[in-house]
Design a protein around this motif. Structure first.
Motif, PDB file in Angstrom:
ATOM      1  N   GLY A  21       0.821  -1.205   0.000  1.00 17.15           N
ATOM      2  CA  GLY A  21       0.000   0.000   0.000  1.00 17.15           C
ATOM      3  C   GLY A  21       0.858   1.259   0.000  1.00 17.15           C
ATOM      4  O   GLY A  21       0.549   2.241  -0.685  1.00 17.15           O
ATOM      5  N   GLY A  22       1.941   1.227   0.761  1.00 19.13           N
ATOM      6  CA  GLY A  22       2.872   2.353   0.784  1.00 19.13           C
ATOM      7  C   GLY A  22       3.534   2.561  -0.569  1.00 19.13           C
ATOM      8  O   GLY A  22       3.724   3.703  -1.015  1.00 19.13           O
ATOM      9  N   LEU A  23       3.897   1.462  -1.227  1.00 21.78           N
ATOM     10  CA  LEU A  23       4.459   1.576  -2.580  1.00 21.78           C
ATOM     11  C   LEU A  23       3.441   2.211  -3.525  1.00 21.78           C
ATOM     12  O   LEU A  23       3.785   3.090  -4.319  1.00 21.78           O
ATOM     13  CB  LEU A  23       4.851   0.196  -3.124  1.00 21.78           C
ATOM     14  CG  LEU A  23       6.197  -0.354  -2.731  1.00 21.78           C
ATOM     15  CD1 LEU A  23       6.366  -1.762  -3.288  1.00 21.78           C
ATOM     16  CD2 LEU A  23       7.327   0.525  -3.213  1.00 21.78           C
ATOM     17  N   GLY A  24       2.209   1.754  -3.437  1.00 20.83           N
ATOM     18  CA  GLY A  24       1.160   2.311  -4.283  1.00 20.83           C
ATOM     19  C   GLY A  24       0.918   3.780  -3.996  1.00 20.83           C
ATOM     20  O   GLY A  24       0.771   4.590  -4.920  1.00 20.83           O
ATOM     21  N   ALA A  27       3.659   5.852  -5.442  1.00 23.46           N
ATOM     22  CA  ALA A  27       3.515   5.981  -6.896  1.00 23.46           C
ATOM     23  C   ALA A  27       2.418   6.992  -7.240  1.00 23.46           C
ATOM     24  O   ALA A  27       2.595   7.825  -8.138  1.00 23.46           O
ATOM     25  CB  ALA A  27       3.203   4.626  -7.523  1.00 23.46           C
ATOM     26  N   VAL A  28       1.310   6.942  -6.522  1.00 29.36           N
ATOM     27  CA  VAL A  28       0.212   7.881  -6.784  1.00 29.36           C
ATOM     28  C   VAL A  28       0.642   9.310  -6.458  1.00 29.36           C
ATOM     29  O   VAL A  28       0.316  10.254  -7.185  1.00 29.36           O
ATOM     30  CB  VAL A  28      -1.045   7.483  -5.974  1.00 29.36           C
ATOM     31  CG1 VAL A  28      -2.086   8.585  -5.995  1.00 29.36           C
ATOM     32  CG2 VAL A  28      -1.632   6.186  -6.527  1.00 29.36           C
ATOM     33  N   ALA A  29       1.407   9.482  -5.376  1.00 30.38           N
ATOM     34  CA  ALA A  29       1.846  10.815  -4.962  1.00 30.38           C
ATOM     35  C   ALA A  29       2.971  11.353  -5.843  1.00 30.38           C
ATOM     36  O   ALA A  29       3.306  12.526  -5.752  1.00 30.38           O
ATOM     37  CB  ALA A  29       2.300  10.783  -3.509  1.00 30.38           C
ATOM     38  N   GLY A  30       3.546  10.502  -6.660  1.00 28.75           N
ATOM     39  CA  GLY A  30       4.615  10.946  -7.538  1.00 28.75           C
ATOM     40  C   GLY A  30       5.999  10.854  -6.922  1.00 28.75           C
ATOM     41  O   GLY A  30       6.968  11.315  -7.509  1.00 28.75           O
ATOM     42  N   VAL A  31       6.099  10.270  -5.735  1.00 28.04           N
ATOM     43  CA  VAL A  31       7.401  10.084  -5.093  1.00 28.04           C
ATOM     44  C   VAL A  31       8.221   9.065  -5.873  1.00 28.04           C
ATOM     45  O   VAL A  31       9.426   9.222  -6.049  1.00 28.04           O
ATOM     46  CB  VAL A  31       7.228   9.652  -3.620  1.00 28.04           C
ATOM     47  CG1 VAL A  31       8.564   9.370  -2.957  1.00 28.04           C
ATOM     48  CG2 VAL A  31       6.458  10.709  -2.846  1.00 28.04           C
TER      49      VAL A  31
END
Length: 67
Positions: A21-24, A27-31
């Motif tokens: 979930g943290g990886l996702g 990715a969504v936040a653009g980090v």
């Protein structure tokens, strides 16, 4: 009830769900770019499976190795 148990048995542990979930979220936040997040997630799954199959290999006994 059986369908729920079957589905739950295929889910990863809560700590792993948080990791993915943290990886996702990263990715969504653009980090992280999504291909990088996907590669990290897939690499983690492959490494865990390889380590698990390594632990399940039967050990050769000392007697069998010396004869």
């Amino acid at each position: 009830m059986d369908a729920g148990r079957s589905a739950a048995s295929h889910l990863p542990a809560p700590g792993r769900i948080a990791f993915y979930g943290g990886l996702g979220a990263a990715a969504v936040a653009g980090v992280l770019d999504w291909p990088v997040a996907a590669a990290i997630g897939i690499g983690t799954v492959v490494a865990r499976r390889a380590r698990g199959s390594e632990r399940r290999k039967p050990q050769r006994s000392e007697h069998a190795a010396t004869t």
